[in-house]
Write an enzyme that holds these catalytic residues in place. Sequence first.
Site, PDB file in Angstrom:
ATOM      1  N   CYS A  54      13.701  11.527   6.198  1.00 13.39           N
ATOM      2  CA  CYS A  54      13.800  11.187   7.635  1.00 13.39           C
ATOM      3  C   CYS A  54      15.182  11.537   8.136  1.00 13.39           C
ATOM      4  O   CYS A  54      15.369  11.802   9.315  1.00 13.39           O
ATOM      5  CB  CYS A  54      13.608   9.696   7.857  1.00 13.39           C
ATOM      6  SG  CYS A  54      12.170   9.064   7.080  1.00 13.39           S
ATOM      7  N   GLU A  56       9.688   2.672  10.945  1.00 12.18           N
ATOM      8  CA  GLU A  56      10.745   3.637  10.646  1.00 12.18           C
ATOM      9  C   GLU A  56      10.069   5.006  10.650  1.00 12.18           C
ATOM     10  O   GLU A  56       9.333   5.336   9.727  1.00 12.18           O
ATOM     11  CB  GLU A  56      11.326   3.287   9.265  1.00 12.18           C
ATOM     12  CG  GLU A  56      12.589   3.993   8.925  1.00 12.18           C
ATOM     13  CD  GLU A  56      13.620   3.850  10.002  1.00 12.18           C
ATOM     14  OE1 GLU A  56      13.943   2.726  10.387  1.00 12.18           O
ATOM     15  OE2 GLU A  56      14.079   4.893  10.492  1.00 12.18           O
ATOM     16  N   LYS A  97       0.863  -1.182   0.000  1.00 12.82           N
ATOM     17  CA  LYS A  97       0.000   0.000   0.000  1.00 12.82           C
ATOM     18  C   LYS A  97       0.906   1.241   0.000  1.00 12.82           C
ATOM     19  O   LYS A  97       1.504   1.592   1.014  1.00 12.82           O
ATOM     20  CB  LYS A  97      -0.904  -0.010   1.239  1.00 12.82           C
ATOM     21  CG  LYS A  97      -1.893   1.150   1.261  1.00 12.82           C
ATOM     22  CD  LYS A  97      -1.453   2.190   2.274  1.00 12.82           C
ATOM     23  CE  LYS A  97      -2.345   3.376   2.360  1.00 12.82           C
ATOM     24  NZ  LYS A  97      -1.951   4.487   1.480  1.00 12.82           N
ATOM     25  N   GLY A 149       2.678   5.750  12.928  1.00 13.05           N
ATOM     26  CA  GLY A 149       3.415   4.604  13.471  1.00 13.05           C
ATOM     27  C   GLY A 149       2.815   4.131  14.781  1.00 13.05           C
ATOM     28  O   GLY A 149       2.661   2.930  15.019  1.00 13.05           O
ATOM     29  N   GLU A 174       9.689  17.355  14.507  1.00 10.69           N
ATOM     30  CA  GLU A 174      10.024  17.110  13.104  1.00 10.69           C
ATOM     31  C   GLU A 174       9.158  17.994  12.211  1.00 10.69           C
ATOM     32  O   GLU A 174       7.928  17.911  12.257  1.00 10.69           O
ATOM     33  CB  GLU A 174       9.805  15.643  12.746  1.00 10.69           C
ATOM     34  CG  GLU A 174      10.370  15.312  11.374  1.00 10.69           C
ATOM     35  CD  GLU A 174      10.178  13.861  10.971  1.00 10.69           C
ATOM     36  OE1 GLU A 174       9.077  13.333  11.163  1.00 10.69           O
ATOM     37  OE2 GLU A 174      11.139  13.267  10.445  1.00 10.69           O
ATOM     38  N   GLY A 219       6.961   6.153   7.968  1.00 13.70           N
ATOM     39  CA  GLY A 219       6.111   7.337   7.878  1.00 13.70           C
ATOM     40  C   GLY A 219       6.148   8.120   9.170  1.00 13.70           C
ATOM     41  O   GLY A 219       7.133   8.075   9.908  1.00 13.70           O
ATOM     42  N   SER A 220       5.052   8.807   9.452  1.00 12.76           N
ATOM     43  CA  SER A 220       5.037   9.715  10.596  1.00 12.76           C
ATOM     44  C   SER A 220       4.936   8.944  11.912  1.00 12.76           C
ATOM     45  O   SER A 220       4.445   7.812  11.961  1.00 12.76           O
ATOM     46  CB  SER A 220       3.849  10.666  10.488  1.00 12.76           C
ATOM     47  OG  SER A 220       2.654   9.980  10.777  1.00 12.76           O
TER      48      SER A 220
HETATM   49  C1  UN1 Z   1      14.206   8.338   4.371  1.00 14.25           C
HETATM   50  O1  UN1 Z   1      14.219   9.554   4.326  1.00 14.25           O
HETATM   51  O2  UN1 Z   1      13.281   7.717   4.938  1.00 14.25           O
HETATM   52  O3  UN1 Z   1      20.112   8.155   3.890  1.00 14.25           O
HETATM   53  C2  UN1 Z   1      15.210   7.469   3.715  1.00 14.25           C
HETATM   54  C3  UN1 Z   1      19.329   8.724   3.127  1.00 14.25           C
HETATM   55  C4  UN1 Z   1      18.635   7.912   2.062  1.00 14.25           C
HETATM   56  C5  UN1 Z   1      17.410   7.253   2.605  1.00 14.25           C
HETATM   57  C6  UN1 Z   1      16.484   8.163   3.346  1.00 14.25           C
HETATM   58  N1  UN1 Z   1      19.554   6.921   1.563  1.00 14.25           N
HETATM   59  O4  UN1 Z   1      19.085   9.920   3.194  1.00 14.25           O
END
Ligand code: UN1
Length: 509
Positions: free
Chosen positions: A299, A265, A190, A248, A399, A243-244
């Site tokens: 992230c 994550e 999804k 999560g 964030e 995601g957020s």
């Molecule tokens: C993400 O933002 O969830 O290290 C992944 C990094 C990328 C992956 C980011 N290789 O910025």
Amino acid sequence: MTQTAAIGPRSSEPAEPPTFRHFIAGEWCDSTSGATFESHNPADTRDVIGRFQQGTPADVAMAIRAAADAGAMWRRTPAPKRGEILYRFGALMAEHKERLSRAMTREMGKVIAEARGDVQEGIDIAFLMAGEGRRMFGDTVPSELPDKWAMSIRQPIGVAGIITPWNFPIAIPCWKMMPALVAGNTVVFKPASDTPHCATLLVELMAEAGFPAGSVNLVTGAGGEVGDAIVDNPDVGVISFTGSSDTGRHIATRAGRKLKRLSLELGGKNAIVVMSDADLDLATDGILWSAFGTTGQRCTAASRVVVERAAVEPLMQRLERRARTLRLGSGLDESIDVGPLINAGAVDKVAGYIEVGRREGELVLGGEPARDGELANGHFFSPTIFRDVMPMDRIAQEEIFGPVLSVIPVDDYPAAVTAVNQTRYGLSSSIFTTDANTAFRAMRDFETGIVYINAGTTGAETHLPFGGWKETGNGHREAGHAALDTFTEWKAIYVDFSGRLQRAQIDNQ
Ligand code: UN1
């Protein structure tokens, strides 16, 4: 290939946007809802990429049934043979890299060089995990008893629910689906509602690569409907979500009630430390790339710069001068540095934090949406820098997921460590220093899953574990061989060939 999408400049008479479908049991099909939603280009929202199926719990149930049925055969396919399909898929992605990258920039907004990197990350993990088909090591160890064999093997869990974000619309689905599939699971995928086209293109290539019918199923639609139906279904044994933090937590609560395997994550509030002995030009390069690359929507993006006081003024001068030269626009133009935010909600969220920031630090650059000229129809936001921010200020703690950087002055290295670690997140961190001792202390002291020395906070490679400490996740890792831990059960096997009853812990005294 079952569908093709028009990519590129629009003609003066815009054609009706194409309609895309779910992929269930090897067939492209409509949703039982009969409804669709649109995906737009965030750099120019007049550009409608396509219509996508508004998935329902009934669609999800069909996809899970297809995945469960296909699992019986797929788990018995030898892992090296499964790996060969991953190799074919990686090669197909490489062949279609430019097409996928351009589609990604159009749908998600990141600049084309970064979109190519995103696709490359998908290729890398496909090849890495293809190789795992011939490794997937367990242990073979001596038994404590004579004439007895002891070993451990990995086995697939079953159906994996894959719920992915829009910010890495090719790489992250591949990070999750490649280890799941090589380990013998089947998947229900999804994708984020903002990037269903990238997901569709990816699944088209997976079908072409030879993943058997039912092993990969795509259901598009809203998180509340499709995502929850995946998480709640008893036939889904493992869920992987990026995601957020809010989503999560929601997923963890539902999955926890059913004691399901879950890999999360989530957010980050990543810091770059700049010591006064640092190469400040290099630090400036690293900060700008980490803070404003992908418009701050990684992230791993750096949203905090923790600077030793002696370096604050020279660093600020460099940052301001260089940040002013960043060019905003459509990422399909190779000369553009910063693309749009993903949607109007993201612009509102970032703008809200600017108001918070004005009360907490000094705004030195940006601070507002960018709407001039060609930017008028996109979700652009000017690269923004606040200085004199305190470590516990909201803009240094929450964030923002946009192009907003807070500069936090500190007295010395111990104060820098405290600032880096004083957050609920722990994904990545970095330090710029020319002192080897300081660098090694940082490797030891920073409470993050990823640490960079003399580089920014982004750019993780696929053969090392990716993930964060504290509220960034729940202890699992993506990428690297650690990714297999999410998608496999361990089985310990003892073979006694002594011909008599041997009691462990008792008969070996
Ligand atoms: C993400 O933002 O969830 O290290 C992944 C990094 C990328 C992956 C980011 N290789 O910025």
